[in-house]
Design an enzyme around this catalytic site. Structure first.
Site, PDB file in Angstrom:
ATOM      1  N   GLY A 109     -23.707 -12.122 -31.240  1.00 40.93           N
ATOM      2  CA  GLY A 109     -24.010 -13.517 -31.545  1.00 40.93           C
ATOM      3  C   GLY A 109     -23.682 -13.970 -32.945  1.00 40.93           C
ATOM      4  O   GLY A 109     -23.731 -15.164 -33.231  1.00 40.93           O
ATOM      5  N   CYS A 117       1.001 -27.460 -16.796  1.00 45.04           N
ATOM      6  CA  CYS A 117       1.048 -28.695 -16.029  1.00 45.04           C
ATOM      7  C   CYS A 117      -0.383 -29.147 -15.753  1.00 45.04           C
ATOM      8  O   CYS A 117      -0.852 -29.101 -14.612  1.00 45.04           O
ATOM      9  CB  CYS A 117       1.814 -28.431 -14.745  1.00 45.04           C
ATOM     10  SG  CYS A 117       2.290 -29.942 -13.961  1.00 45.04           S
ATOM     11  N   TYR A 126     -14.669 -24.811 -24.173  1.00 46.76           N
ATOM     12  CA  TYR A 126     -15.852 -25.155 -24.988  1.00 46.76           C
ATOM     13  C   TYR A 126     -15.580 -26.275 -25.996  1.00 46.76           C
ATOM     14  O   TYR A 126     -16.441 -26.576 -26.821  1.00 46.76           O
ATOM     15  CB  TYR A 126     -16.325 -23.939 -25.811  1.00 46.76           C
ATOM     16  CG  TYR A 126     -16.307 -22.636 -25.063  1.00 46.76           C
ATOM     17  CD1 TYR A 126     -17.172 -22.397 -23.999  1.00 46.76           C
ATOM     18  CD2 TYR A 126     -15.415 -21.625 -25.428  1.00 46.76           C
ATOM     19  CE1 TYR A 126     -17.143 -21.193 -23.320  1.00 46.76           C
ATOM     20  CE2 TYR A 126     -15.387 -20.418 -24.752  1.00 46.76           C
ATOM     21  CZ  TYR A 126     -16.253 -20.209 -23.692  1.00 46.76           C
ATOM     22  OH  TYR A 126     -16.216 -19.012 -23.021  1.00 46.76           O
ATOM     23  N   TYR A 135     -12.153 -13.415 -27.828  1.00 41.90           N
ATOM     24  CA  TYR A 135     -12.105 -14.267 -26.646  1.00 41.90           C
ATOM     25  C   TYR A 135     -10.796 -15.053 -26.585  1.00 41.90           C
ATOM     26  O   TYR A 135     -10.767 -16.210 -26.183  1.00 41.90           O
ATOM     27  CB  TYR A 135     -13.342 -15.191 -26.599  1.00 41.90           C
ATOM     28  CG  TYR A 135     -14.630 -14.408 -26.756  1.00 41.90           C
ATOM     29  CD1 TYR A 135     -15.057 -13.563 -25.731  1.00 41.90           C
ATOM     30  CD2 TYR A 135     -15.376 -14.448 -27.931  1.00 41.90           C
ATOM     31  CE1 TYR A 135     -16.216 -12.806 -25.878  1.00 41.90           C
ATOM     32  CE2 TYR A 135     -16.533 -13.690 -28.087  1.00 41.90           C
ATOM     33  CZ  TYR A 135     -16.946 -12.881 -27.057  1.00 41.90           C
ATOM     34  OH  TYR A 135     -18.081 -12.130 -27.195  1.00 41.90           O
ATOM     35  N   GLU A 153     -24.664  -5.523 -31.872  1.00 41.28           N
ATOM     36  CA  GLU A 153     -23.651  -5.463 -30.813  1.00 41.28           C
ATOM     37  C   GLU A 153     -22.682  -6.653 -30.881  1.00 41.28           C
ATOM     38  O   GLU A 153     -22.602  -7.471 -29.960  1.00 41.28           O
ATOM     39  CB  GLU A 153     -24.385  -5.476 -29.471  1.00 41.28           C
ATOM     40  CG  GLU A 153     -23.556  -5.179 -28.276  1.00 41.28           C
ATOM     41  CD  GLU A 153     -24.438  -5.185 -27.040  1.00 41.28           C
ATOM     42  OE1 GLU A 153     -24.653  -4.104 -26.493  1.00 41.28           O
ATOM     43  OE2 GLU A 153     -24.922  -6.267 -26.638  1.00 41.28           O
ATOM     44  N   PRO A 154     -21.976  -6.755 -31.976  1.00 42.20           N
ATOM     45  CA  PRO A 154     -21.115  -7.927 -32.135  1.00 42.20           C
ATOM     46  C   PRO A 154     -19.780  -7.803 -31.417  1.00 42.20           C
ATOM     47  O   PRO A 154     -19.228  -6.720 -31.274  1.00 42.20           O
ATOM     48  CB  PRO A 154     -20.876  -7.964 -33.649  1.00 42.20           C
ATOM     49  CG  PRO A 154     -20.983  -6.543 -34.069  1.00 42.20           C
ATOM     50  CD  PRO A 154     -21.889  -5.839 -33.114  1.00 42.20           C
ATOM     51  N   GLY A 155     -19.282  -8.939 -30.968  1.00 40.35           N
ATOM     52  CA  GLY A 155     -17.916  -9.008 -30.473  1.00 40.35           C
ATOM     53  C   GLY A 155     -17.127  -9.879 -31.426  1.00 40.35           C
ATOM     54  O   GLY A 155     -16.269  -9.425 -32.185  1.00 40.35           O
TER      55      GLY A 155
HETATM   56  N1  LLP Z   1     -23.724  -8.551 -26.137  1.00 37.39           N
HETATM   57  C1  LLP Z   1     -23.837  -9.197 -24.960  1.00 37.39           C
HETATM   58  C2  LLP Z   1     -24.776  -8.702 -23.971  1.00 37.39           C
HETATM   59  C3  LLP Z   1     -23.057 -10.330 -24.693  1.00 37.39           C
HETATM   60  O1  LLP Z   1     -23.198 -10.965 -23.545  1.00 37.39           O
HETATM   61  C4  LLP Z   1     -22.134 -10.779 -25.671  1.00 37.39           C
HETATM   62  C5  LLP Z   1     -21.269 -11.923 -25.416  1.00 37.39           C
HETATM   63  C6  LLP Z   1     -22.043 -10.048 -26.882  1.00 37.39           C
HETATM   64  C7  LLP Z   1     -22.867  -8.962 -27.085  1.00 37.39           C
HETATM   65  C8  LLP Z   1     -21.104 -10.420 -27.967  1.00 37.39           C
HETATM   66  O2  LLP Z   1     -21.377 -11.672 -28.466  1.00 37.39           O
HETATM   67  P1  LLP Z   1     -20.628 -12.156 -29.802  1.00 37.39           P
HETATM   68  O3  LLP Z   1     -21.033 -11.240 -30.923  1.00 37.39           O
HETATM   69  O4  LLP Z   1     -19.175 -12.088 -29.523  1.00 37.39           O
HETATM   70  O5  LLP Z   1     -21.103 -13.541 -30.018  1.00 37.39           O
HETATM   71  N2  LLP Z   1     -16.124 -16.593 -24.367  1.00 37.39           N
HETATM   72  C9  LLP Z   1     -17.080 -17.144 -25.322  1.00 37.39           C
HETATM   73  C10 LLP Z   1     -18.077 -16.095 -25.749  1.00 37.39           C
HETATM   74  C11 LLP Z   1     -18.801 -15.448 -24.597  1.00 37.39           C
HETATM   75  C12 LLP Z   1     -19.754 -14.366 -25.045  1.00 37.39           C
HETATM   76  C13 LLP Z   1     -20.287 -13.574 -23.920  1.00 37.39           C
HETATM   77  N3  LLP Z   1     -21.191 -12.547 -24.302  1.00 37.39           N
HETATM   78  C14 LLP Z   1     -16.329 -17.730 -26.498  1.00 37.39           C
HETATM   79  O6  LLP Z   1     -15.104 -17.718 -26.485  1.00 37.39           O
HETATM   80  O7  LLP Z   1     -16.937 -18.245 -27.425  1.00 37.39           O
END
Ligand code: LLP
Length: 422
Positions: free
Chosen positions: A229, A342, A313, A378, A270-272
């Protein structure tokens, strides 16, 4: 936190590589990842005991390999992501659970893989406890808890509260304990992820919920996960979360639990997005420039099949132009940036709801390159073959070299799984 986006609207290089050279050599659209940025973001989070990468953000196995070598653990949300983690060299089980399967359901392939490799599961629905218990009685599990509230950069990325399908409702912990007991399963940790792209205020509220939930489960808890997050800056005026302050809040909870339980409790994050967003650039070529009434459009050779965040979004990505002729100091003009698909929604400059907006960018010519920045998270992972377009090349910039980590799809691959029955 030394590397940040500069938000300039002109750019000639990425990590010392000429963008024109990269485009000439590898073609466009082209995803480019700067490995130094990922390493910096990993370094930023070192105060946490464990960093677990939410690979859904950018799951190329080369990226996973590099993160593994920086001692980053990995999260998998599907059988495919388990396969990726294994292919990138992660051990299926062991100290600290190198791979954790976090989801709200087991599909049959995922349950099979979890059983086969002994992969740790973070259950997001009570039913998963029974389904795991049937095939792996006596397992250790963690629970993903929905604390009853959530927050994200968009309603679509808010993963808490009663409108969210994610996690186990905070009031259902006793029921989960009963189900776990039935199979000799031990609840060893709790996890909360309230949404993606949120802020410190909302993230902090999670700490209190975690304390309450962990105390209610009791002494079997040895890990707590703050989820992901963490936001990044897509606009100049946006800010990062104060990581030191954030850690302090979580560490306080961890220390309280340690005192209460009289044993060590590991603190995981747990960052993405935080690890992957800012390393990534989607390099495109401007193929047409045209006026529609008062609007000027730059049409590029990447569409929402390559980068879906704006259409999904209304997400804002910094955009810059690289002039092929090397022209500098060109006047800024207000433009709409669109792709080749298209479909009218194939616009990179749009607000949530599909309203077209403008961006001030240097006056460009057909053939100039347009770069969608902060596109590592993403980005490629949400790419599709819509309009039968081929998915882009992915390139890793590392140690002064440009390395292909995924080649551009071919038309043969596009049709490979299809058959015409007689
Ligand atoms: N952990 C869990 C259980 C999650 O569901 C997610 C993201 C993360 C960690 C990583 O979250 P982050 O650190 O990346 O915010 N497609 C969307 C984002 C969807 C996120 C889904 N879950 C976008 O492009 O903004």
């Amino acid at each position: 936190m030394t590397i940040t986006t500069n938000f300039a609207t002109s750019r000639t290089e990425i990590a010392g590589h000429s963008i024109t050279d990269l485009a000439n050599q590898f073609g466009t659209p082209l995803y480019v990842y700067d490995s130094a940025v990922i390493a910096q973001r990993v370094a930023d989070l070192q105060m946490f005991d464990d960093i677990r990468y939410a690979q859904k953000a950018l799951s190329n196995i080369a990226i996973l390999d590099r993160l593994r070598k920086q001692n980053v653990l990995v999260d998998a949300v599907s059988a495919g992501e388990i396969h990726r983690a294994l292919a990138a060299g992660y051990e299926p089980h062991g100290e600290g659970h190198p791979i954790v399967y976090t989801a709200d359901i087991f599909d049959r392939e995922a349950l099979e893989l979890v059983k086969k490799h002994g992969i740790h599961v973070n259950c997001g629905s009570p039913d998963m406890i029974d389904q795991l218990g049937e095939v792996v009685p006596g397992a250790d599990i963690t629970l993903r808890i929905n604390p009853g509230f959530g927050h994200g950069h968009s309603q679509k990325t808010n993963t808490g509260g009663p409108q969210s399908k994610h996690g186990i409702w905070h009031g259902d912990l006793d029921e989960c304990q009963r189900r776990a007991d039935r199979y000799g399963i031990t609840i060893t940790g709790l996890h909360m992820h309230i949404g993606s792209g949120t802020d410190l205020e909302h993230l902090s509220k999670v700490c209190d919920s975690m304390r309450d939930a962990a105390l209610s489960v009791g002494r079997t808890i040895t890990t707590i996960s703050a989820g992901g997050g963490l936001p990044v800056r897509y606009k100049k005026e946006e800010t990062y979360v104060d990581l030191a302050a954030y850690y302090k809040l979580w560490n306080t909870v961890r220390e309280e639990l340690q005192t209460e339980f009289d044993h060590a409790v590991r603190l995981e994050i747990e960052p993405g997005r935080y690890l992957a967003a800012e390393c990534g650039y989607l390099v495109t070529e401007i193929r047409a420039i045209k006026n529609m009434g008062e609007n000027m459009f730059y049409l590029v050779d990447a569409g929402f099949n390559d980068l879906a965040r704006p259409i999904l979004y209304g997400a804002h990505h910094p955009i810059s132009i690289c002039s092929r002729s090397g022209a500098e100091d060109r006047p800024l003009v207000n433009v709409v940036v669109g792709g080749p698909l298209c479909e009218s929604g194939d616009i990179f400059t749009q607000e949530e709801g599909g309203f077209v907006s403008h961006r001030e960018l240097p006056r460009a010519e057909v053939g100039d390159l347009l770069i969608l920045e902060n596109a590592g998270a993403y980005g490629f992972v949400m790419a599709s073959n819509y309009n039968s377009r081929l998915r882009a090349t992915e390139l890793l910039l590392e140690d002064g070299q440009a390395k292909v980590i995924r080649s551009r799809e071919t038309f043969e691959q596009l049709l490979a799984s299809e058959t015409i029955p007689s």
